[in-house]
Design an enzyme around this catalytic site. Structure first.
Site, PDB file in Angstrom:
ATOM      1  N   LYS A 171     -49.026 -72.904  10.369  1.00 45.72           N
ATOM      2  CA  LYS A 171     -49.699 -71.746   9.771  1.00 45.72           C
ATOM      3  C   LYS A 171     -48.886 -70.453   9.841  1.00 45.72           C
ATOM      4  CE  LYS A 171     -53.930 -73.366   8.669  1.00 45.72           C
ATOM      5  NZ  LYS A 171     -54.532 -73.199   7.329  1.00 45.72           N
ATOM      6  N   SER A 209     -61.368 -69.742  12.977  1.00 43.86           N
ATOM      7  CA  SER A 209     -61.519 -69.950  14.422  1.00 43.86           C
ATOM      8  C   SER A 209     -60.399 -70.845  14.911  1.00 43.86           C
ATOM      9  CB  SER A 209     -62.874 -70.588  14.725  1.00 43.86           C
ATOM     10  OG  SER A 209     -62.982 -71.815  14.042  1.00 43.86           O
TER      11      SER A 209
END
Lengths: 315, 315
Positions: A51, A76
């Site tokens: 990411k 989250s």
């Protein structure tokens, strides 16, 4: 449209800020799978997952005015930590919206990278609406998890590196949630070798992409119960879906049992910690979901962030 | 005497039969340790530890007549599995003596590589005497865990590879039990760069090498309680001790708590599974046992074979 030029530009922009992760092999895995497999180890990536590639590409592309404003994200999971880290390095304010019941470790990790965390009630509030409202109110730039070409181009650098290290692959596999990783990796792989076959992999209970490809349009599924918590997205992305439609040969699916067995194999035989979501593409190879004529296989291990309590349960 | 030529010969002999393991780095570890650290990942080695290097070098050097006879080893740990695997590949009979209470997983792994396992009673029988007696009775060639120059030369190839990948190290650290790994690695490192500083690392309760160096002769200690089960040897080797005396700058020691904290750090932050013994050299760096003027540090992660039950306890 996502192009190889955008991925090359992303690489120029983020190369010095991310790890060039190693590609590892395992005789034992190859024997079990009956294929020659090359693992792109994004579990070794900064903040523990791929990411950071997309987040860094997006954030480093902001204008000076946008950087001044700051950024927001809703997540989250690994996206939250990636945005927090990439934001800190760019010197911008980062605000992350998380559900009230997010695991304490993930909240702490995100705050550890210097981000502010705001909570919403998962039962009562829609997370995207909440985050968009928040971003508008605080005049922050949203960093979406996948529906943004700069994010996709960043994720594509992972595929570029893999193909540079192992050019003669028959196919590449990547876990598929919103589809950002797969879209980026497949675009890079096809640009290097147009014959390469590309397979997104989903948990069988979180097969929104598989269903969508069958239907020819984006299908929304109920919240999936899969153990792969990073792959619980309920509908493919708007930007990613047409790319997946164009580049995916087929969607492979794996069960939670196959995910856990592969996680254990990678941990105890290969000595690699990979999270449940991160191991799905490897599980598809291990459990013989690929066509027989595919021999040389590239697999993205997309992340390694797993809660110690969950790991204790799984082993 | 162990020479660099013997290590070079070992490399020629075993190169195609072992993994050239990668050297990995971690920003997070460097920040915690305040050093620039290069990890030689023998946890990725075949059979999960460096031991396959020495075992393969020894077994591939046997005469045709010796191969016909077969080989024996005593070990309940990584040496057993290494001898079993290297023996199978050489097509020789392998007999391994293990204590009756050896963990079932280790017995199964050794048998899995095709070795016969014979048990002895740890309370009543001396394992070395038992194995020597057995080897004589069955006319088998003993493959000792460290006191053999072919074994030491094999372990030395690990140091050779590390220094080839990262030539400009200030020092190298390796876990120290019988001293075979350290003797081999230090001999290779000093041959490449005579200024390199070499540190064996022991658990503080298994400091037979430290005590022996202080005394100037081999000292025997009571069975040590350390959690690092591969480092519970009670006295330095006959062949290894003079090499350690000559090449070790100092012996570093670590506590069980430091070992476990480092194991957890490597697992959850670096996504690497390293066994308790295998992590001791890294623990010495993490807990600042090195002199301040040492900057670039090579660390051997010697193995990754850990029982799932123990791992569950530790995390």
């Amino acid at each position: 449209m996502l192009t190889i030029d955008m991925i090359q530009e992303a690489r120029e922009r983020i190369g010095s800020r991310i790890h060039r992760t190693p590609v590892l092999t395992s005789r034992q895995f190859n024997e079990a799978a009956g294929k020659e497999v090359f693992f792109k180890c994004e579990n070794f990536q900064r903040a523990g997952a791929f990411k950071i590639r997309g987040a860094t590409n997006k954030i480093q592309s902001l204008t000076a005015a946008e950087k001044q404003q700051g950024i927001a994200a809703f997540s989250s999971g690994n996206h939250a930590q990636a945005v927090a880290l990439a934001g800190r390095e760019a010197g911008v304010r980062v605000l992350v919206a998380m559900p009230e019941d997010a695991p304490a470790a993930k909240v702490a990790a995100t705050r550890g990278y210097g981000a502010e965390v705001v909570f919403y009630d998962r039962q009562k509030q829609d997370r995207e609406a909440f985050a968009l409202d928040l971003a508008e109110r605080e005049r922050l730039v949203m960093v979406p998890p996948y529906d943004d070409y700069l994010i996709l181009a960043g994720q594509g650098t992972c595929g570029l590196e893999l193909l540079e290290d192992v050019p003669d692959l028959d196919c590449v596999l990547a876990p598929c949630s919103g589809g950002g990783l797969f879209a980026g990796v497949a675009t890079a792989a096809k640009a290097v070798n147009s014959k390469i076959r590309c397979f997104p992999v989903e948990p069988d209970t979180a097969d929104d992409t598989r269903q969508s490809l069958l239907r020819g349009e984006r299908v929304s599924i109920p919240p999936p119960p899969t153990i792969a918590d990073g792959l619980r997205v309920q509908i493919p992305g708007k930007l990613t879906f047409p790319i997946v439609q164009q580049l995916a040969e087929d969607v492979l699916t794996v069960t939670d049992e196959e995910i856990v067995a592969t996680l254990r194999f990678m941990l105890f035989r290969m000595k690699l910690l990979v999270e449940t979501s991160g191991v799905t593409a490897a599980a598809a190879v291990m459990f013989h979901k690929l066509p027989a004529d595919v021999k040389r296989v590239g697999v993205v291990l997309s992340g390694g962030n797993i809660d110690p309590d969950l790991l204790r349960e799984l082993i």
